[in-house]
Design an enzyme around this catalytic site. Structure first.
Site, mmCIF file in Angstrom:
data_model
loop_
_atom_site.group_PDB
_atom_site.id
_atom_site.type_symbol
_atom_site.label_atom_id
_atom_site.label_comp_id
_atom_site.label_asym_id
_atom_site.label_seq_id
_atom_site.Cartn_x
_atom_site.Cartn_y
_atom_site.Cartn_z
ATOM 1 N N CYS A 127 0.831 -1.201 0.000
ATOM 2 C CA CYS A 127 0.000 0.000 0.000
ATOM 3 C C CYS A 127 0.878 1.268 0.000
ATOM 4 O O CYS A 127 1.982 1.263 -0.591
ATOM 5 C CB CYS A 127 -0.978 0.005 1.170
ATOM 6 N N ASP A 196 -3.366 1.001 10.121
ATOM 7 C CA ASP A 196 -4.598 1.780 10.303
ATOM 8 C C ASP A 196 -5.066 1.706 11.739
ATOM 9 O O ASP A 196 -5.703 2.626 12.241
ATOM 10 C CB ASP A 196 -5.678 1.291 9.342
#
Ligand code: RI2
Length: 311
Positions: A127, A196
């Site tokens: 990512c 996250d």
């Protein structure tokens, strides 16, 4: 645009991922709250409280997984005064402090994480994580001769953002499709990803595919690191709460024509997955490189939440 419209605009940009990345959405929310509060004209503290609650809810509802968002909003909207002017000042100061500390945390994570990277290392990342990129670019700036394998990260292909960022630094970078991560693992010295959310048991919630990457690293005896500012740790998980995994639109996976051709096809698009703590060697935070087992201590010492406060 008035300030409520600006706040809504920021919320829309976070939902659509025009503003994305757990750290960036947290800072954008703090900034939006600061600007909103600056222009807010109300007659009483009661009215002020209601406006702040609504603004916080609007922002927090945009994306459910990244705990950076509720943490940033909670830290920004903590005020004690019942005088509107003073309460405004508190929120403005909180927002500015949060943004300053968040930027400083990235620098510290870069310094601490770079010590885990050696000259000649091949690093794999997944990512597009600002925190992970700070580690990689800091190591490179220290003169370490490193190269990076970046996963494409379907469906939104944030691996291209990562590749561009690294190439701009002059770091040799190879892009692979996500399904090539295990095939390429034998060349890799260290895997580093962002976060996250980190749960109280040290489990990592990060972009979908992270847990496969951790498994592949574990099998190959390759170091697996995650870079996470302390505000990415989830206080609610000490209350026994789960971290919700965001399910995004299937339009991100297939275009409308393909979907129209396959009307009976079910498509799933979970945005995140969970990596158990046993696959994580170290969490690189702004207060040190810690094992996943220290997650509770981070939540208690740096976010101020304790098990004893639970009723
Ligand atoms: P930084 C991103 O989420 C990725 O999952 C990334 O690993 C994580 O946020 C942390 O990013 P998304 O917004 O805060 O792309 O380290 O869904 O930049």
């Amino acid at each position: 645009m008035d300030h409520l419209s600006q706040l809504k605009d920021t919320a829309d940009k976070i939902t659509s991922m025009e503003i994305r990345g757990a750290g960036r959405i947290a800072k954008a929310a703090a900034l939006a709250l600061r600007d909103y509060v600056e222009s807010l004209e109300v007659g009483s503290i009661g009215e002020f409280n209601r406006h702040i609650e609504n603004a916080a809810k609007l922002l927090v509802d945009t994306r459910p997984t990244a705990v950076s968002l509720p943490n940033a909003i909670r830290l920004t909207t903590q005020y004690t005064s019942s005088d509107v002017y003073e309460a405004k000042e508190e929120i403005i100061n909180n927002a500015e402090r949060f943004i300053r500390q968040a930027n400083d945390a990235l620098r510290k994570i870069g310094e601490i994480g770079a010590r885990r990277i050696s000259d000649g290392d091949v690093i794999m990342t997944h990512c597009n994580s600002n925190a992970a990129l700070f580690v990689i670019t800091t190591a490179f700036e220290q003169g370490k001769d490193i190269s990076v394998i970046a996963t494409e990260t379907r469906p939104r292909r944030q691996g291209l953002l990562t590749s561009k960022h690294l190439l701009d630094y002059g770091i040799p970078t190879t892009l692979i499709v996500d399904s090539a991560m295990r095939y390429c693992m034998k060349k890799v010295d260290t895997v580093i990803v962002g976060a996250d959310a980190i749960a109280v048991n040290g489990a990592l919630v990060n972009k979908i595919g992270t847990s496969q990457l951790a498994l592949a690293a574990h099998e190959a005896r390759t170091n697996f690191l995650t870079a996470a500012e302390t505000y990415k740790f989830s206080p609610n998980t000490i209350h026994g709460e789960f971290i919700e995994i965001e399910q995004r639109s299937i339009d991100e996976v297939l275009d409308r024509e393909t979907l129209a051709d396959l009307p009976e096809l079910n498509v799933l698009n979970p945005a995140f997955d969970i990596t158990p703590p046993k696959y994580i060697d170290l969490i690189i935070t702004d207060v040190g490189a810690v094992p996943p087992g220290m997650a509770y201590t981070i939540i208690k010492d740096h976010l101020g939440w304790e098990v004893s406060e639970i009723v």
